[in-house]
Design an enzyme around this catalytic site. Structure first.
Site: not given
Length: 351
Positions: A160, A239, A343
């Site tokens: 990520r 998420s 995130e």
């Protein structure tokens, strides 16, 4: 280019949160994108880049500067080579690659947002990451004031993360190039255990491309991870927290906290994450800390379908969302000694 002033930004995000921008420009060509970026840089105007808005948390006061919405289009397929304009809708592009019989991104179906955002976040799900198929990223380098082409190895991809995320003020992604696979209509080898179970196959097996895509879409829908304007569980950024990656020492301490809190027979999720590191599950941590599906009494709550998604039930403000996020972070830290990391990108606010 379209230009608006005191323009609402909430409708441009999947959270549907945030105040207005002083100025909103919508660019439909690479040249327009570059012109808008250069103008902002030349005048010292703060600049916010918006693609699909699926990874943004914008403060209630909005953005004092120029918001640039990238709405470029372009889907070019040459054999197994694919080039996408940054503004292309990602989930639509995945569907077209499946229709073309090409494997490599089929398990990334249903992920909201634009193609240009995928290398920034190194988007991944169900055993696939875009870094596995991206060959080049074409971007405008604000520091050098020129268009550059970065090979995969130059993008510094990791979980990520990427060079673009590490230096968010430098690059504006214009185009993304991929190398896909012609496997006679079959998917890439299935890597994710949940996907394999749903398909009734073993990890490493291949299945028809359309079957893989449809299965992933079904799994994502069951978790509220496919956009649906009628379903408030999808008024989210997917998420909200990344899965923690722990050193061996950190994981040992975490394991001890689990045994103390939940009992020695409870085994926390653990996945290899490179030498000396283990990845665990943020969703598991949240749930075991007492934040179950649907948690919350206000207009921002945990999704009723997945503990990793924070949602706007329709009347929330960004501050409502952040209060919930902070509560979850504090609770997980108190329970297990792990600090979750958000995130989505925050604009004008901090977690």
């Amino acid at each position: 280019m379209q230009e608006l002033h005191d323009a609402p930004l909430a409708p441009l995000t999947t959270f549907r949160l945030g105040g207005p921008a002083t100025r909103l420009i919508t660019a439909t060509t690479d040249a327009e994108v570059i012109a808008a970026v250069r103008e902002a840089d030349d005048t010292g105007t703060p600049l916010l880049i918006i693609g699909g808005g699926s990874n943004l948390v914008i403060g209630d006061k909005g953005f004092a500067g120029t918001a640039l919405r990238i709405a470029t289009t372009g889907f070019a397929l040459d054999g197994t080579r694919l080039e996408l304009a940054a503004g292309e809708v990602w989930t639509d592009a995945v569907a077209r690659t499946v229709e073309a019989g090409l494997a490599g991104v089929e398990c990334l179906a249903g992920i909201p947002g634009s193609a240009g955002a995928t290398p920034i976040q190194n988007v991944g799900a169900y055993g696939q990451e875009v870094s596995s198929t991206i060959t080049e990223v074409v971007a405008y380098d604000r520091r050098a004031r020129e268009t550059v082409t970065l090979a995969n190895a130059d993008c510094a991809f990791s979980y990520r993360h990427s060079r673009f995320k590490a230096d968010p003020e430098r690059y504006v992604v214009l185009r993304v190039r991929f190398e896909l696979e012609d496997a006679d209509g079959l998917s890439a080898p299935i890597k994710y255990a949940e996907t394999a179970r749903s398909l009734g196959v073993e990890p490493g097996d291949r299945v028809p491309l359309a079957t893989a895509r449809e299965t992933v879409l079904k799994l994502r829908s069951g978790k509220g991870m496919v956009l649906d304007p009628e379903d408030h569980d999808t008024w989210s950024a997917g998420s909200f927290f990344t899965n923690p990656i722990l050193t061996d020492e950190e994981f040992t301490a975490f394991h001890a906290r689990v045994a103390e809190r939940l009992g020695t027979d409870v085994v926390p999720p653990a996945y290899p994450a490179g030498e000396g590191h283990t990845k665990t599950s943020a969703a598991w941590l949240i749930d075991k800390s007492g934040f179950t599906k649907g948690y919350g009494s206000g207009p921002a709550r945990i999704s009723t379908k997945h503990t990793l998604a924070l949602t706007n039930r329709g009347r929330a403000t960004t501050e409502d969302l952040l209060a919930l996020a902070r509560e979850v972070v504090a609770g997980v830290r108190d329970a297990f000694g792990i600090t979750l990391v958000n995130e989505p990108v925050t604009v004008g606010v901090e977690l």
